[in-house]
Design a protein around this motif. Structure first.
Motif, mmCIF file in Angstrom:
data_model
loop_
_atom_site.group_PDB
_atom_site.id
_atom_site.type_symbol
_atom_site.label_atom_id
_atom_site.label_comp_id
_atom_site.label_asym_id
_atom_site.label_seq_id
_atom_site.Cartn_x
_atom_site.Cartn_y
_atom_site.Cartn_z
ATOM 1 N N ALA B 37 0.836 -1.205 0.000
ATOM 2 C CA ALA B 37 0.000 0.000 0.000
ATOM 3 C C ALA B 37 0.869 1.252 0.000
ATOM 4 O O ALA B 37 0.577 2.236 -0.679
ATOM 5 N N THR B 38 1.974 1.200 0.766
ATOM 6 C CA THR B 38 2.884 2.355 0.813
ATOM 7 C C THR B 38 3.464 2.635 -0.565
ATOM 8 O O THR B 38 3.479 3.772 -1.034
ATOM 9 N N GLU B 40 2.283 1.777 -3.466
ATOM 10 C CA GLU B 40 1.246 2.228 -4.410
ATOM 11 C C GLU B 40 0.901 3.702 -4.148
ATOM 12 O O GLU B 40 0.737 4.486 -5.091
ATOM 13 N N ASP B 41 0.823 4.042 -2.885
ATOM 14 C CA ASP B 41 0.539 5.436 -2.508
ATOM 15 C C ASP B 41 1.629 6.369 -3.052
ATOM 16 O O ASP B 41 1.345 7.439 -3.595
ATOM 17 N N LEU B 42 2.873 5.927 -2.928
ATOM 18 C CA LEU B 42 3.989 6.751 -3.393
ATOM 19 C C LEU B 42 4.028 6.832 -4.922
ATOM 20 O O LEU B 42 4.395 7.868 -5.491
ATOM 21 N N ALA B 44 1.394 6.857 -6.744
ATOM 22 C CA ALA B 44 0.335 7.826 -7.073
ATOM 23 C C ALA B 44 0.861 9.249 -6.892
ATOM 24 O O ALA B 44 0.599 10.139 -7.707
ATOM 25 N N HIS B 45 1.633 9.437 -5.816
ATOM 26 C CA HIS B 45 2.205 10.765 -5.557
ATOM 27 C C HIS B 45 3.125 11.164 -6.707
ATOM 28 O O HIS B 45 3.052 12.285 -7.227
ATOM 29 N N GLU B 48 1.646 12.342 -9.908
ATOM 30 C CA GLU B 48 1.130 13.714 -9.917
ATOM 31 C C GLU B 48 2.241 14.756 -9.952
ATOM 32 O O GLU B 48 2.076 15.826 -10.521
ATOM 33 N N THR B 49 3.384 14.455 -9.321
ATOM 34 C CA THR B 49 4.471 15.447 -9.340
ATOM 35 C C THR B 49 5.228 15.395 -10.674
ATOM 36 O O THR B 49 5.755 16.413 -11.114
ATOM 37 N N GLU B 56 12.157 13.080 -5.904
ATOM 38 C CA GLU B 56 11.027 13.321 -5.004
ATOM 39 C C GLU B 56 11.247 12.707 -3.618
ATOM 40 O O GLU B 56 10.893 13.310 -2.612
ATOM 41 N N PHE B 57 11.854 11.524 -3.580
ATOM 42 C CA PHE B 57 11.940 10.817 -2.297
ATOM 43 C C PHE B 57 13.362 10.611 -1.805
ATOM 44 O O PHE B 57 13.572 10.206 -0.673
ATOM 45 N N PHE B 63 15.265 6.356 2.144
ATOM 46 C CA PHE B 63 13.853 6.728 2.287
ATOM 47 C C PHE B 63 13.121 5.668 3.100
ATOM 48 O O PHE B 63 12.302 5.984 3.973
ATOM 49 N N LEU B 67 11.097 6.256 6.515
ATOM 50 C CA LEU B 67 9.669 5.924 6.615
ATOM 51 C C LEU B 67 9.354 5.158 7.890
ATOM 52 O O LEU B 67 8.208 4.986 8.248
#
Lengths: 113, 256
Positions: B37-38, B40-42, B44-45, B48-49, B56-57, B63, B67
């Motif tokens: 999930a982490t 996939e969330d990243l 998605a982020h 968008e960027t 980014e990370f 990273f 986290l």
């Protein structure tokens, strides 16, 4: 130098700023970063933001829920817990008091502008 | 066509990055569903960027550590945290930082006396690596800009030197933790042979000056000024000696 200064100041207040972006309801990482940028805080990279969100979740100040999307990758949505709301109010008061003390120290005769 | 190839390379890099991140989280014991999930969330982020994952990370291993996956559990009660303050001369500081960092000691700051103020949480201590850089003038921003993206964090400054720390977990994954840390040392001072020689020379000089002062050869202000000059000269001499003899042991120049 300005970036160093901003980064240094943000270290002490970023958790509070992230919490403040959740007062109107749930949100997700990218939206929180955008809201902070729109508020004039500047660009917060994901490498900085997500560890903060994890820390706030571990501290019980926010709750997270992952939701799959119909198209594209899913997202984790965050919302304030009652404890988070209380902490935000307390820390905001403390920050306002600290800001007042700093301003008084810097401008003993009152603001110059 | 070249645009397509460029997009493919970007996708490959992104895929490799998230695979490395997922592996680092899994190695740290993060449940597969949560790690997935982490990631996939990243993703998605990042969609968008529009940047690269590194921009980014930051590096994937570092990273993952930030986290929380590889970082130690939240510190226990304060009484469980060990504190230790020590110092070493310029000839010995990096060697001793390496030794103590390997035992889980994290430098929190340098106090006004130039001592390393350290902490360690038994049971969840990370191993730390350190480096020392000259941070005067224009060096400062260039050095920090080169090292911070690699996970180095400035933890203290003394004279012209800046000390930076980085958890081994940022590069070594779960191997970056201390499984059986030795007890906190009783010592607090680590002097090298050249350091002892410089200190002895300084002590002899101050003793002579005090003797001259007591014999009314110089006044109190003259004594203070002479000691200050002698101390400054010995500090410069120490730094010069160390720079000359220690150059071969320095890590790669971050500005190179």
């Amino acid at each position: 130098m300005a970036a160093d200064r901003r980064s240094s100041w943000l270290k002490g207040v970023l958790d509070l700023l992230v919490l403040s972006r959740l007062t109107d309801g749930e949100s997700y990482g990218y939206e929180i970063a955008r809201a902070l940028a729109d508020a004039g805080v500047g660009e917060i990279k994901g490498g900085t933001l997500y560890p903060v969100l994890n820390r706030l979740e571990e501290a019980g100040l926010v709750e997270a829920e992952f939701r799959a999307a119909e198209r594209g990758p899913g997202r984790r949505y965050y919302r304030l817990t009652p404890g988070g709301r209380t902490r935000l109010a307390e820390e905001s008061r403390a920050w306002r008091e600290f800001h007042r003390v700093v301003e008084t120290a810097l401008y003993p005769g009152g603001p110059t502008t | 066509m070249s645009t397509d190839r460029s997009a493919d390379r970007s996708t490959d890099r992104s895929t490799a990055y998230f695979a490395e991140l997922a592996a680092a989280l899994a190695a740290a014991g993060v449940p597969a569903a949560e790690a997935g999930a982490t990631v996939e969330d990243l993703r998605a982020h990042l969609a968008e960027t529009g940047g690269t994952p590194e921009e980014e990370f930051g590096p994937a291993a570092g990273f993952a550590a930030r986290l929380g996956g590889l970082a130690p559990e939240a510190a226990g009660p304060e009484e469980e945290v060990e504190h230790w303050t020590w110092t070493a001369d310029l000839f010995n500081d990096r060697r001793m930082l390496a030794v103590h960092g390997d035992q889980g000691w994290e430098v929190e700051s340098l106090d006004p006396l130039g001592r390393f103020v350290c902490r360690r949480t038994p049971g969840s201590a990370l191993r730390w690596e350190y480096r020392r850089e000259v941070l005067t003038g224009g060096h400062r921003e260039r050095v920090l800009a080169a090292l911070e993206p690699e996970g180095w964090e400035l933890c203290g400054e003394w004279l012209v030197y800046g000390y930076l720390k980085r958890p081994y977990a940022a590069t070594a994954g779960p191997g970056g933790t201390v499984t059986a840390p030795p007890a906190a040392p009783d010592r607090w001072l680590y002097l090298s042979r050249p350091g002892k020689a410089v200190l002895a020379g300084w002590a002899v000089l101050v003793t002579v000056l005090l003797a001259v002062f007591l014999a009314d050869g110089i006044g109190a202000s003259g004594l203070a000024v002479t000691i200050a000059i002698a101390s400054a000269l010995s500090a410069v001499w120490t730094a010069q000696l160390e720079t000359t003899t220690g150059r071969a042991h320095r890590g790669p120049d971050p500005e190179a």
